[in-house]
Design a protein around this motif. Sequence first.
Motif, short mmCIF file in Angstrom:
data_model
loop_
_atom_site.label_atom_id
_atom_site.label_comp_id
_atom_site.label_asym_id
_atom_site.label_seq_id
_atom_site.Cartn_x
_atom_site.Cartn_y
_atom_site.Cartn_z
N LYS A 127 15.09 -86.14 -30.89
CA LYS A 127 14.25 -87.30 -31.21
C LYS A 127 12.76 -87.06 -30.97
O LYS A 127 11.94 -87.92 -31.28
CB LYS A 127 14.70 -88.51 -30.38
N ALA A 128 12.41 -85.90 -30.43
CA ALA A 128 11.03 -85.68 -30.02
C ALA A 128 10.09 -85.38 -31.19
O ALA A 128 8.93 -85.77 -31.17
CB ALA A 128 10.96 -84.54 -29.01
N ARG A 129 10.57 -84.68 -32.20
CA ARG A 129 9.75 -84.30 -33.35
C ARG A 129 8.44 -83.66 -32.90
O ARG A 129 7.35 -84.09 -33.25
CB ARG A 129 9.49 -85.53 -34.24
N TYR A 130 8.55 -82.64 -32.07
CA TYR A 130 7.44 -81.82 -31.56
C TYR A 130 6.61 -82.52 -30.49
O TYR A 130 5.72 -81.89 -29.91
CB TYR A 130 6.50 -81.38 -32.69
N ARG A 131 6.84 -83.78 -30.20
CA ARG A 131 6.06 -84.47 -29.17
C ARG A 131 6.56 -84.06 -27.79
O ARG A 131 7.76 -84.12 -27.50
CB ARG A 131 6.16 -85.98 -29.33
N LYS A 152 19.39 -79.96 -25.04
CA LYS A 152 18.20 -79.32 -25.60
C LYS A 152 18.60 -78.48 -26.81
O LYS A 152 19.67 -77.88 -26.83
CB LYS A 152 17.52 -78.44 -24.55
N SER A 153 17.71 -78.46 -27.80
CA SER A 153 18.03 -77.80 -29.06
C SER A 153 17.17 -76.57 -29.29
O SER A 153 16.05 -76.46 -28.78
CB SER A 153 17.82 -78.78 -30.23
N ILE A 154 17.70 -75.66 -30.11
CA ILE A 154 17.00 -74.44 -30.57
C ILE A 154 16.39 -73.71 -29.38
O ILE A 154 15.20 -73.37 -29.37
CB ILE A 154 15.94 -74.76 -31.63
N GLU A 346 6.23 -71.02 -39.22
CA GLU A 346 5.39 -72.16 -39.57
C GLU A 346 5.89 -73.44 -38.91
O GLU A 346 5.11 -74.35 -38.61
CB GLU A 346 5.37 -72.32 -41.10
N MET A 347 7.18 -73.50 -38.61
CA MET A 347 7.75 -74.69 -37.98
C MET A 347 7.97 -74.53 -36.48
O MET A 347 8.41 -75.46 -35.81
CB MET A 347 9.08 -75.04 -38.65
N THR A 352 2.71 -77.37 -39.39
CA THR A 352 1.30 -77.54 -39.74
C THR A 352 0.89 -79.01 -39.77
O THR A 352 -0.20 -79.37 -39.28
CB THR A 352 1.03 -76.89 -41.11
N LEU A 353 1.73 -79.85 -40.34
CA LEU A 353 1.39 -81.27 -40.42
C LEU A 353 1.26 -81.89 -39.03
O LEU A 353 0.35 -82.69 -38.77
CB LEU A 353 2.45 -82.01 -41.24
N HIS A 354 2.18 -81.53 -38.12
CA HIS A 354 2.10 -82.04 -36.76
C HIS A 354 0.78 -81.65 -36.11
O HIS A 354 0.10 -82.49 -35.49
CB HIS A 354 3.27 -81.50 -35.93
#
Length: 371
Positions: A127-131, A152-154, A346-347, A352-354
């Motif tokens: 649910k964090a989406r990089y935050r 925890k993922s990845i 890139e992810m 990049t968008l984040h």
Amino acid sequence: MDFDFSDDQQSLRDAMRKWVDKGYSFERRRAIVAAGGFDRAAYGELAELGLTALTVPEAHGGLGQGAIDAMVAMEELGRGIVLEPLAQTFVATSVLSHHAPEAVQAAWLPRIASGEALVVLAHQERKARYRLDVCEAKAAKTPTGHALTATKSIVPAGDQVDAFIVPAQLDGRIALFLVERAASGVTPRGYGTQDGSRAAELVLDNAPATLLTTDGLAALELAVDTGIACACAYAVGVMDQTAALTFDYLNQRKQFGVPIASFQALRHRAADMKMQLELARSMSYYASLKLGAPAPERRRALAQAKVQLGQSMRFVGQQSVQMHGGIGVTDEYIGSHYFKTLTQLEMTWGDTLHHLGEVSARMQDTAGVFA
């Protein structure tokens, strides 16, 4: 400002390049991917070269070098798209040496320096989406310390490592903990990732943990910024080889009896690839140089670097595939693996968008990105 590398840094680059060229061939990499995406023997070879000790303080058996030395090493690993997560070693070293109690440093840093122990950051949640401030993991105090419950993922090589650095909520704020993989309640499920490396979903069920710091968000931000700098340097190495491979192909491939490198349109595209590579290289240097800056300045600089690297990685990778044609996406050709690595990078540590949003949020009195 002096941008020349020292003699020691040049020697490090030369040693790394020789190892990548002779010790980590494309065939060896393919075998490691087929075996699961992580090879402890290859990681041991990096330790023998002194890389795992590179940024560990001398007081704990390391070489005590800095971010620029780590950048040089990561660039060369990128040239060989090396799968073993040395970047995570730099991340763990940074967190432990800056935030962990002395007893924890004494217990773990010498083992990390020797290559005996591999410690990785396990911070991503669905649910964090990089935050970094979104964390549902829970920590509870126990008579012997703390216990963590989390998913925890990845997690890089999560079913192969020796310990994890895990953020979790403690008394209403994020704290950072160290959890050993062999501890009770620790269940990693490993899998291969798109670029051939290995990761895992990590489930902690009241797993015993050692508290590193109650100022977990600041420590986590340092960890992620270190990871971004490493990813930027690694990506420069990957793009360097991608461009070289593409230019070589343009000189060999013939149409109408002449090399396609003579076609003006392709020469312009090759020049654009080179420009994007050099933009990425300069921002990678900028990222590593800013790792020692105060946190607000460092956070903005690393976000800026990741934006440029993300744009460059996408451009260089896609142009390479397009100029190669069908062979550019075949599994037997190393170019396709460069492309997959760039796409995944890139992810990594935020797309990049984040990071464009991060740069925007950190602008203050001026609209200039570099103000």
